[in-house]
Design a protein around this motif. Structure first.
Motif, mmCIF file in Angstrom:
data_model
loop_
_atom_site.group_PDB
_atom_site.id
_atom_site.type_symbol
_atom_site.label_atom_id
_atom_site.label_comp_id
_atom_site.label_asym_id
_atom_site.label_seq_id
_atom_site.Cartn_x
_atom_site.Cartn_y
_atom_site.Cartn_z
ATOM 1 N N THR A 21 0.830 -1.207 0.000
ATOM 2 C CA THR A 21 0.000 0.000 0.000
ATOM 3 C C THR A 21 0.862 1.253 0.000
ATOM 4 O OG1 THR A 21 -1.746 -1.165 1.193
ATOM 5 C CG2 THR A 21 -1.805 1.234 1.258
ATOM 6 N N LEU A 22 1.880 1.269 0.841
ATOM 7 C CA LEU A 22 2.784 2.416 0.917
ATOM 8 C C LEU A 22 3.512 2.623 -0.394
ATOM 9 C CD1 LEU A 22 4.386 4.604 2.426
ATOM 10 C CD2 LEU A 22 5.911 2.812 3.260
ATOM 11 N N LYS A 23 4.032 1.561 -0.971
ATOM 12 C CA LYS A 23 4.803 1.652 -2.206
ATOM 13 C C LYS A 23 3.959 2.202 -3.348
ATOM 14 C CE LYS A 23 8.084 -1.080 -4.911
ATOM 15 N NZ LYS A 23 8.724 -2.416 -5.058
ATOM 16 N N MET A 24 2.720 1.733 -3.457
ATOM 17 C CA MET A 24 1.857 2.175 -4.552
ATOM 18 C C MET A 24 1.321 3.587 -4.347
ATOM 19 S SD MET A 24 -0.175 -1.386 -5.384
ATOM 20 C CE MET A 24 -1.208 -0.622 -6.646
ATOM 21 N N ALA A 25 1.402 4.103 -3.125
ATOM 22 C CA ALA A 25 0.930 5.464 -2.855
ATOM 23 C C ALA A 25 1.988 6.518 -3.136
ATOM 24 C CB ALA A 25 0.473 5.570 -1.400
ATOM 25 N N ARG A 26 3.210 6.099 -3.431
ATOM 26 C CA ARG A 26 4.315 7.056 -3.579
ATOM 27 C C ARG A 26 4.169 7.944 -4.812
ATOM 28 N NH1 ARG A 26 9.214 2.891 -1.933
ATOM 29 N NH2 ARG A 26 8.884 2.986 0.331
ATOM 30 N N SER A 27 3.658 7.401 -5.899
ATOM 31 C CA SER A 27 3.503 8.187 -7.131
ATOM 32 C C SER A 27 2.570 7.454 -8.075
ATOM 33 C CB SER A 27 4.859 8.402 -7.822
ATOM 34 O OG SER A 27 5.349 7.184 -8.346
ATOM 35 N N HIS A 29 3.246 6.801 -11.103
ATOM 36 C CA HIS A 29 4.088 5.863 -11.838
ATOM 37 C C HIS A 29 4.245 4.562 -11.056
ATOM 38 C CE1 HIS A 29 6.977 4.374 -14.618
ATOM 39 N NE2 HIS A 29 8.038 4.573 -13.852
ATOM 40 N N ALA A 30 4.463 4.666 -9.731
ATOM 41 C CA ALA A 30 4.579 3.478 -8.882
ATOM 42 C C ALA A 30 3.263 2.710 -8.851
ATOM 43 C CB ALA A 30 5.000 3.878 -7.471
ATOM 44 N N TYR A 31 2.151 3.439 -8.846
ATOM 45 C CA TYR A 31 0.847 2.783 -8.827
ATOM 46 C C TYR A 31 0.627 1.985 -10.115
ATOM 47 C CZ TYR A 31 -4.135 1.940 -8.461
ATOM 48 O OH TYR A 31 -5.357 1.326 -8.408
ATOM 49 N N VAL A 32 0.990 2.562 -11.251
ATOM 50 C CA VAL A 32 0.834 1.865 -12.527
ATOM 51 C C VAL A 32 1.648 0.573 -12.528
ATOM 52 C CG1 VAL A 32 1.422 1.975 -14.990
ATOM 53 C CG2 VAL A 32 0.218 3.873 -13.916
ATOM 54 N N ARG A 33 2.872 0.624 -11.997
ATOM 55 C CA ARG A 33 3.727 -0.560 -11.960
ATOM 56 C C ARG A 33 3.125 -1.656 -11.096
ATOM 57 N NH1 ARG A 33 9.922 1.371 -11.164
ATOM 58 N NH2 ARG A 33 10.082 -0.844 -10.662
ATOM 59 N N SER A 103 3.591 2.959 -19.162
ATOM 60 C CA SER A 103 4.563 3.246 -18.101
ATOM 61 C C SER A 103 5.442 4.432 -18.470
ATOM 62 C CB SER A 103 5.424 2.005 -17.821
ATOM 63 O OG SER A 103 6.328 1.735 -18.868
ATOM 64 N N LEU A 104 5.825 4.546 -19.734
ATOM 65 C CA LEU A 104 6.647 5.675 -20.160
ATOM 66 C C LEU A 104 5.856 6.979 -20.123
ATOM 67 C CD1 LEU A 104 8.452 3.940 -23.144
ATOM 68 C CD2 LEU A 104 9.545 4.752 -21.051
ATOM 69 N N ALA A 105 4.587 6.914 -20.537
ATOM 70 C CA ALA A 105 3.748 8.113 -20.495
ATOM 71 C C ALA A 105 3.516 8.567 -19.056
ATOM 72 C CB ALA A 105 2.412 7.831 -21.185
ATOM 73 N N THR A 106 3.336 7.626 -18.147
ATOM 74 C CA THR A 106 3.137 7.978 -16.740
ATOM 75 C C THR A 106 4.402 8.583 -16.149
ATOM 76 O OG1 THR A 106 1.622 6.101 -16.559
ATOM 77 C CG2 THR A 106 2.346 7.110 -14.513
ATOM 78 N N ALA A 107 5.571 8.029 -16.524
ATOM 79 C CA ALA A 107 6.838 8.597 -16.063
ATOM 80 C C ALA A 107 7.016 10.011 -16.597
ATOM 81 C CB ALA A 107 8.001 7.715 -16.507
ATOM 82 N N SER A 108 6.584 10.237 -17.833
ATOM 83 C CA SER A 108 6.658 11.571 -18.418
ATOM 84 C C SER A 108 5.791 12.555 -17.655
ATOM 85 C CB SER A 108 6.212 11.512 -19.888
ATOM 86 O OG SER A 108 6.056 12.812 -20.423
ATOM 87 N N TYR A 386 -5.461 5.757 -8.638
ATOM 88 C CA TYR A 386 -4.330 6.137 -7.776
ATOM 89 C C TYR A 386 -4.773 7.109 -6.686
ATOM 90 C CZ TYR A 386 -0.161 8.723 -6.335
ATOM 91 O OH TYR A 386 0.808 9.353 -5.595
ATOM 92 N N LEU A 387 -5.563 8.096 -7.048
ATOM 93 C CA LEU A 387 -6.031 9.059 -6.053
ATOM 94 C C LEU A 387 -6.931 8.389 -5.019
ATOM 95 C CD1 LEU A 387 -6.716 12.141 -8.351
ATOM 96 C CD2 LEU A 387 -4.805 11.812 -6.768
#
Length: 400
Positions: A21-27, A29-33, A103-108, A386-387
């Motif tokens: 839960t913590l890891k996916m809340a960081r960003s 991009h992390a949530y998409v992964r 993933s690339l679009a989210t990182a962008s 994500y939100l």
């Protein structure tokens, strides 16, 4: 909630759930992964004909940018290849393209780049992928700076560097703590039995000029808290001693449970029924450097796949990007995926697939409309999810 230090086997599930839960809340991009199931649900919901249907080949199934990186082969050569195969299936190669582009679009977007950059990234994804299908994709020397830096780190890494990063101690033990947790007695016994099988003994002796008949001893083992996307599944780090006396070599093995893939597959594709064998077979087709270093086995009634971790195996981390870096990374990484797909196709199949990818070209965007509409729809769905994830995480923390 139990501490992440010295987690007992009975306390693993809640500790892993909190970490995930913590890891996916960081960003975003992390949530998409970490939200592959949502991606697969979207794919399954698409009407037939919405996406191009490629040849029936092995695909990664979870082809985000973090699942690509330098990988060492048995012969010592290093190349950028796909490095995660939990979701590998015989399926539609377009799914790997969409996952990578997302993933690339989210990182962008996470790098605060303008929306037009996302459009250009998709153009580069298609160009790099098709170049690989034509066998004229970029070489490592033409890779973006982020990739070249990781490659240089990979080439120069030693066992001590691996031990320091993974084990935090070059001595022949696995220190328990935040990453490594104690095993149940039955787990330790099952791991010991795993390396009594001929296939696993051969895997242990196959690298670094080890003698085929060298004795293999399990020096230490621990549950490995790594990733957290495979919540509730087995994941062990096993330290082996191979050989005797001055000739004894150390090997750090990664043992991971394999379960039914959630990625959509082609019904006509014939795959091994055993999930660990499926993972190994997919890896050997998509990433020979890694696949030829993997073996399937079992712990109790659970199917596992095993590989030796080498110092040269690293992942590419894409965090903050400039527009130029994003474009180059998109083209290069798509080329890596294209090579993995292309080695499974003959020339005629590659040409047909290139033609199919060209469907629905836009007058204003040099990328197919199916790719643009897919990524836009997925970014929207993942941003909302994500939100909501962050809201639930904040509520849980406030209540704790």
């Amino acid at each position: 909630m139990p501490s992440t230090r010295s987690i007992r086997p009975v306390d693993r599930a809640p500790a892993l759930a909190l970490k995930q839960t913590l890891k996916m809340a960081r960003s975003a991009h992390a949530y998409v992964r970490g939200s592959t199931v949502q991606f697969y649900a979207w794919l399954e919901a698409q009407k037939r004909g919405t996406l191009p249907e490629g040849p029936a080949i092995w695909i990664c199934g979870d082809c985000h940018a973090g699942n690509l990186g330098p990988v060492a082969g048995i012969d010592g050569r290093i190349d950028i290849q796909i490095r995660d195969f939990d979701q590998t299936v015989i399926g539609n190669p377009a799914h790997d393209l969409i996952r990578l582009a997302l993933s690339l679009a989210t990182a962008s977007r996470g790098s605060d780049l303008p929306g037009v950059t996302t459009a250009r990234i998709l153009e580069q994804v298609i160009d790099g992928y098709q170049a690989a299908l034509r066998h004229d994709a970029d070489t490592i020397e033409d890779a973006p700076d982020t990739v070249q830096i990781v490659m240089k780190q990979s080439v120069g890494r030693s066992w001590k560097a691996l031990a320091k990063e993974r084990l935090e101690d070059p001595k022949p033990t696995i220190p328990l703590g935040t990453k490594f947790w104690p095993l149940a007695r039955t787990e330790r016994d099952q791991i010991e039995q795993l390396w009594e099988t001929p296939a696993l003994r051969h895997l242990a002796t196959s690298l670094r000029s080890r003698e085929d008949d060298a004795p293999v001893e399990v020096l230490d083992a621990a549950y490995w808290m790594k990733g957290c996307s495979s919540l509730g599944l087995l994941r062990f780090a096993v330290l082996l001693g191979i050989g005797k006396g001055k000739k004894r070599d150390l090997a750090l093995m990664d043992v991971k449970e394999a379960v039914v893939a959630a990625a959509p597959r082609y019904a006509r594709g014939k795959m091994p029924k055993d999930n660990a064998q499926r993972v190994v077979e997919g890896a050997r087709h998509l990433s020979p450097h890694l696949g030829n270093r993997m073996e399937a086995g079992s712990i109790g009634k659970r199917s596992v796949f095993i590989r030796e971790l080498l110092p040269q195996d690293l992942k590419i981390e894409i965090d903050r990007l400039t527009t130029k870096q994003a474009m180059k990374a998109a083209s290069f990484l798509a080329g890596v995926v294209g090579k993995a797909h292309a080695r499974q196709m003959d020339k005629a199949t590659r040409q047909r697939w290139i033609k199919e990818l060209e469907r629905h070209r836009s007058r204003t965007l040099d990328a197919p409309s199916w790719l643009w509409s897919s990524v836009v729809a997925l970014i929207g769905k993942h941003e909302v999810a994500y939100l909501e994830h962050c809201r639930r995480y904040a509520s849980q923390n406030a209540a704790a």
